[in-house]
Design a protein around this motif. Sequence first.
Motif, PDB file in Angstrom:
ATOM      1  N   VAL A  43      38.612 -29.966  36.940  1.00 20.66           N
ATOM      2  CA  VAL A  43      38.470 -28.526  36.768  1.00 20.66           C
ATOM      3  C   VAL A  43      39.215 -28.052  35.521  1.00 20.66           C
ATOM      4  O   VAL A  43      38.706 -27.206  34.777  1.00 20.66           O
ATOM      5  N   ASP A  44      40.405 -28.578  35.281  1.00 17.94           N
ATOM      6  CA  ASP A  44      41.177 -28.136  34.113  1.00 17.94           C
ATOM      7  C   ASP A  44      40.463 -28.451  32.809  1.00 17.94           C
ATOM      8  O   ASP A  44      40.416 -27.614  31.901  1.00 17.94           O
ATOM      9  N   GLU A  45      39.914 -29.667  32.693  1.00 14.37           N
ATOM     10  CA  GLU A  45      39.180 -30.037  31.475  1.00 14.37           C
ATOM     11  C   GLU A  45      37.964 -29.138  31.300  1.00 14.37           C
ATOM     12  O   GLU A  45      37.654 -28.701  30.185  1.00 14.37           O
ATOM     13  N   TYR A  46      37.285 -28.885  32.407  1.00 18.54           N
ATOM     14  CA  TYR A  46      36.081 -28.072  32.375  1.00 18.54           C
ATOM     15  C   TYR A  46      36.381 -26.643  31.943  1.00 18.54           C
ATOM     16  O   TYR A  46      35.741 -26.095  31.051  1.00 18.54           O
ATOM     17  N   GLY A 111      35.959 -32.761  43.445  1.00 20.88           N
ATOM     18  CA  GLY A 111      36.615 -31.898  42.478  1.00 20.88           C
ATOM     19  C   GLY A 111      36.526 -32.391  41.051  1.00 20.88           C
ATOM     20  O   GLY A 111      37.191 -31.858  40.164  1.00 20.88           O
ATOM     21  N   MET A 112      35.700 -33.399  40.824  1.00 22.58           N
ATOM     22  CA  MET A 112      35.488 -33.936  39.482  1.00 22.58           C
ATOM     23  C   MET A 112      34.003 -34.206  39.311  1.00 22.58           C
ATOM     24  O   MET A 112      33.303 -34.460  40.282  1.00 22.58           O
ATOM     25  N   VAL A 113      33.538 -34.138  38.056  1.00 22.61           N
ATOM     26  CA  VAL A 113      32.149 -34.497  37.800  1.00 22.61           C
ATOM     27  C   VAL A 113      32.104 -35.658  36.818  1.00 22.61           C
ATOM     28  O   VAL A 113      32.905 -35.735  35.889  1.00 22.61           O
ATOM     29  N   THR A 114      31.181 -36.544  37.070  1.00 23.77           N
ATOM     30  CA  THR A 114      30.950 -37.683  36.191  1.00 23.77           C
ATOM     31  C   THR A 114      29.716 -37.397  35.338  1.00 23.77           C
ATOM     32  O   THR A 114      28.945 -36.478  35.630  1.00 23.77           O
ATOM     33  N   LEU A 115      29.522 -38.209  34.333  1.00 19.17           N
ATOM     34  CA  LEU A 115      28.336 -38.076  33.496  1.00 19.17           C
ATOM     35  C   LEU A 115      27.077 -38.257  34.338  1.00 19.17           C
ATOM     36  O   LEU A 115      26.097 -37.526  34.173  1.00 19.17           O
TER      37      LEU A 115
END
Length: 126
Positions: A43-46, A111-115
């Motif tokens: 979320v932070d990177e996004y 809570g994270m997304v991958t390619l």
Amino acid sequence: MRRRFVWMGAALGLLAAPGLAAAAEVETAFAAMDANGDGMLDVDEYVASVVGHFATLDADGDRMLTLAEIDEADPAEFAKADRDGDGMLSLGEAVGDRMVRFFEADASRDGMVTLTEINVYLEGLE
């Protein structure tokens, strides 16, 4: 033809428009957003990416985005993100709209997304 307002990328600040982005464009945008290089966007990177891209798009520096400032925007998608209906997107509206898409793309619900998750999500929008 105008691109959809997907904005997940070149900064998920705009991955790219579904059906219009080559796999290489999506991969490049994802890599640019993946600040720690772990192959996942948290979320932070996004959010950092969305905020940075917002600033890039804000041509007049008024901290609001108009449809004219986002040339790849779909007017209907823009209107949907414009929660108060004033014809402009505040940073809060932009981040809110992008966060909905982040969690829609997070198929594993970790809570994270991958390619891979992003590609599947974008395919579903076509």
